[in-house]
Scaffold this motif. Structure first.
Motif, mmCIF file in Angstrom:
data_model
loop_
_atom_site.group_PDB
_atom_site.id
_atom_site.type_symbol
_atom_site.label_atom_id
_atom_site.label_comp_id
_atom_site.label_asym_id
_atom_site.label_seq_id
_atom_site.Cartn_x
_atom_site.Cartn_y
_atom_site.Cartn_z
ATOM 1 N N VAL A 15 0.834 -1.206 0.000
ATOM 2 C CA VAL A 15 0.000 0.000 0.000
ATOM 3 C C VAL A 15 0.868 1.256 0.000
ATOM 4 C CG1 VAL A 15 -1.641 1.345 1.372
ATOM 5 C CG2 VAL A 15 -2.006 -1.101 1.041
ATOM 6 N N SER A 16 1.989 1.204 0.705
ATOM 7 C CA SER A 16 2.866 2.380 0.791
ATOM 8 C C SER A 16 3.419 2.793 -0.565
ATOM 9 C CB SER A 16 4.027 2.108 1.755
ATOM 10 O OG SER A 16 5.059 1.336 1.135
ATOM 11 N N THR A 17 3.405 1.884 -1.540
ATOM 12 C CA THR A 17 3.915 2.194 -2.878
ATOM 13 C C THR A 17 2.819 2.726 -3.802
ATOM 14 O OG1 THR A 17 3.484 0.010 -3.877
ATOM 15 C CG2 THR A 17 5.540 0.263 -2.623
ATOM 16 N N LEU A 18 1.570 2.722 -3.329
ATOM 17 C CA LEU A 18 0.440 3.040 -4.212
ATOM 18 C C LEU A 18 -0.253 4.361 -3.908
ATOM 19 C CD1 LEU A 18 -1.229 -0.505 -4.229
ATOM 20 C CD2 LEU A 18 0.150 0.511 -6.060
ATOM 21 N N VAL A 19 -0.348 4.721 -2.646
ATOM 22 C CA VAL A 19 -1.132 5.894 -2.242
ATOM 23 C C VAL A 19 -0.397 6.702 -1.178
ATOM 24 C CG1 VAL A 19 -3.395 4.868 -2.764
ATOM 25 C CG2 VAL A 19 -2.333 4.450 -0.539
ATOM 26 N N PRO A 20 -0.756 7.985 -1.010
ATOM 27 C CA PRO A 20 -0.120 8.797 0.035
ATOM 28 C C PRO A 20 -0.757 8.609 1.407
ATOM 29 C CG PRO A 20 -1.591 10.149 -1.264
ATOM 30 C CD PRO A 20 -1.568 8.807 -1.929
ATOM 31 N N GLU A 21 -1.885 7.891 1.430
ATOM 32 C CA GLU A 21 -2.616 7.674 2.674
ATOM 33 C C GLU A 21 -3.496 6.450 2.490
ATOM 34 O OE1 GLU A 21 -4.485 11.141 4.929
ATOM 35 O OE2 GLU A 21 -6.264 10.183 4.056
ATOM 36 N N LEU A 22 -3.553 5.593 3.503
ATOM 37 C CA LEU A 22 -4.405 4.412 3.409
ATOM 38 C C LEU A 22 -5.866 4.842 3.360
ATOM 39 C CD1 LEU A 22 -4.912 1.340 3.561
ATOM 40 C CD2 LEU A 22 -4.847 1.567 6.068
#
Length: 226
Positions: A114-121
């Motif tokens: 997830v950390s590679t896809l969006v700036p915030e969960l």
């Protein structure tokens, strides 16, 4: 009682020894639960101005009571001979700026993805409230650097956990159990979002920050009362 604690007072010595055992047990649990591989990730606990932390590059199943590793809040080693984790700057930054008593850092697969896809969960589940709200992603920086610690602190403002871009997770709490539970919840939420968002043609419904705030208030009274 480990001989490396003889120079401290009896009460502090006992608390430090017990906390070290809990640090090692938590580190081993992170491996057993698949949140880290090998010697990746690290765990720490604060006892007064002493920070007990897992050492660098040592398999957790080999650690003994005599391997206790401790530093003061400046990073000066005051207990043990093993080199502290390379992520010590992150741990110390949290202890200096929050009321944390324990920290768990992992390389959990779904959270790292997830950390590679969006700036915030995305707010896919109300348990985001347990970490203070929407979980932010700290921008990437080389591991073990002050730069990474600075990015992490910004992501942790009003939160008890964050994602580290292309790296992993960091959570803290009043106890090791609480810090670990927050790590596990964060990994589960990341897995949930990845699973839901992978369904072709459908988009996961998300909660609002107001809904998360309402849950946060309810969680204050959650659990057993003594």
């Amino acid at each position: 009682m480990t001989s490396k604690l003889r120079e401290t007072g009896g009460e502090v010595r006992e608390e430090a020894a017990a906390s070290w055992a809990a640090v090692v047990a938590t580190a081993r649990r992170s491996v057993a639960d698949g949140l880290v591989v090998g010697t990746s990730g690290n765990v720490s606990a604060r006892v007064g101005d002493l920070v007990l932390v897992t050492p660098s590059g040592v398999p957790y199943d080999r650690l003994t009571p005599d391997d206790i590793t401790g530093v003061d809040l400046t990073g000066r080693q005051v207990l043990g001979t093993l080199v502290p984790t390379s992520e010590l700057p992150m741990h110390l930054a949290v202890y200096r700026t929050t009321d944390a008593r324990a920290i768990v850092h992992t390389h959990a697969v779904h959270a790292t993805a997830v950390s590679t896809l969006v700036p915030e969960l995305p707010l896919v589940h109300y348990m985001a409230a347990a970490l203070g709200g929407p979980v932010r992603v700290a921008p990437y920086a080389t591991y073990g650097t002050d730069e990474l610690a600075e990015h992490m602190l910004r992501a942790l403002v009003d939160r008890s956990g964050c994602l580290l871009q292309n790296h992993g997770t960091l959570t803290y709490g009043a106890t090791l159990d609480q810090a670990y539970d927050r790590t596990a919840q964060l990994e589960w939420m990341c897995r949930l979002w990845l699973t839901a968002s992978s369904v072709p043609g459908l988009t996961p419904s998300l909660l609002t920050e107001a809904q998360i705030a309402e849950v946060g208030e309810r969680l204050k009274g959650y659990g057993q009362r003594r």
